[in-house]
Design a protein around this motif. Structure first.
Motif, short mmCIF file in Angstrom:
data_model
loop_
_atom_site.label_atom_id
_atom_site.label_comp_id
_atom_site.label_asym_id
_atom_site.label_seq_id
_atom_site.Cartn_x
_atom_site.Cartn_y
_atom_site.Cartn_z
N TRP A 185 0.81 -1.22 0.00
CA TRP A 185 0.00 0.00 0.00
C TRP A 185 0.84 1.27 0.00
CZ3 TRP A 185 -5.10 -0.46 3.28
CH2 TRP A 185 -5.83 -1.57 2.81
N PHE A 186 2.09 1.19 0.40
CA PHE A 186 2.94 2.38 0.45
C PHE A 186 3.80 2.54 -0.80
CE2 PHE A 186 2.33 1.41 5.02
CZ PHE A 186 1.72 2.60 5.39
N THR A 187 3.51 1.77 -1.84
CA THR A 187 4.35 1.80 -3.05
C THR A 187 4.53 3.21 -3.60
OG1 THR A 187 3.77 -0.46 -3.68
CG2 THR A 187 4.51 1.00 -5.44
N GLN A 188 3.45 3.98 -3.67
CA GLN A 188 3.50 5.30 -4.29
C GLN A 188 4.30 6.32 -3.48
OE1 GLN A 188 0.68 3.53 -3.97
NE2 GLN A 188 0.30 2.98 -6.10
N VAL A 189 4.54 6.05 -2.22
CA VAL A 189 5.21 7.05 -1.38
C VAL A 189 6.52 6.55 -0.78
CG1 VAL A 189 3.06 8.22 -0.80
CG2 VAL A 189 3.86 6.35 0.65
#
Length: 244
Positions: A185-189
């Protein structure tokens, strides 16, 4: 899209979850919002009695009750993108009323690098076996006997076990049609959080360095220095002023 990057994304995400207070706090908040004190079913009184008698014995390893497993699964989905829950029937050794236990498996138990066409026509894509006639229907999961990162497998070594799909719940957020593995879930950040942690460390160091500076009262020094009378005027009378 995830085939070549998923292992790296998981490693980065879990590393930040261990080290970054921002990601740790965000993960804790998400897990609390998803699970809370535990997701409970709406059952009849008799069914609820059976359910509550089972919850304390739901875990295969005996380390959690059913609600603790829910929190584990939610955290694994956030940090690693997905989680697998295997149903294990325990008729002979069951405790409580319901002879069922749940084994929670991290994403690595189903190898993303396993891709092949089987002799029966079924296709294995990223560790998941699909039906030959209906290519989107899952028929089995290929699961490592031990966690592949443990490194200790005894004398028999590690091995892949084919588990029927009806025994496995694959928990992940399917963002795209046909997506068969979950994305952290934290891939984009990931990069932004890493940069923010570096910034916070640098800012803290700047403040620490800044705190070591002090102020100085500067007065013009006459050529040849101060006389003892001038020093006495500045610092007061003293017998041991010395020469400046």
């Amino acid at each position: 899209a995830l085939a070549r990057s998923l292992d790296k994304l998981r490693a980065q995400s879990r590393d930040l979850a261990r080290k970054s207070p921002i990601v740790t706090a965000a993960t804790d908040r998400i897990v609390a919002n998803i699970v809370g004190s535990g997701i409970k079913p709406q059952l009849t009184k008799q069914q609820m009695e059976a359910f509550l008698a089972w919850t304390d014995h739901s875990s295969v390893d005996g380390m959690n009750d059913f609600y603790g497993q829910q929190a584990q699964i939610a955290r694994a989905v956030v940090d690693g993108g997905e989680c697998f829950a295997r149903s294990r029937m325990r008729t002979a050794t069951a405790q409580g009323i319901v002879p069922l236990q749940i084994e929670v498996l991290e994403a690595e138990f189903v190898p993303i690098e396993k891709n092949e066409v089987l002799t029966n026509g079924n296709t294995v894509r990223h560790g998941i076996e699909f039906d030959a006639e209906f290519p989107t229907k899952r028929v089995a999961y290929h699961v490592w006997k031990f966690h592949p990162a443990d490194g200790v497998f005894g004398t028999t070594g590690n091995e892949l076990i084919r588990v029927p799909a009806e025994e496995i719940d694959h928990i992940y957020f399917q963002e795209r049609p046909g997506q068969i593995r979950g994305e952290p879930w934290f891939t984009q950040v990931l990069d932004k959080v890493a940069d923010l942690d570096i910034y916070m460390t640098a800012e803290l160091l700047r403040k620490q360095t800044e705190a070591m500076f002090t102020g100085f009262l500067r007065k013009p020094t006459p050529e040849g220095g101060f006389t003892s009378e001038e020093l006495a005027e500045i610092y007061g009378d003293s017998d041991d002023l010395g020469n400046v």
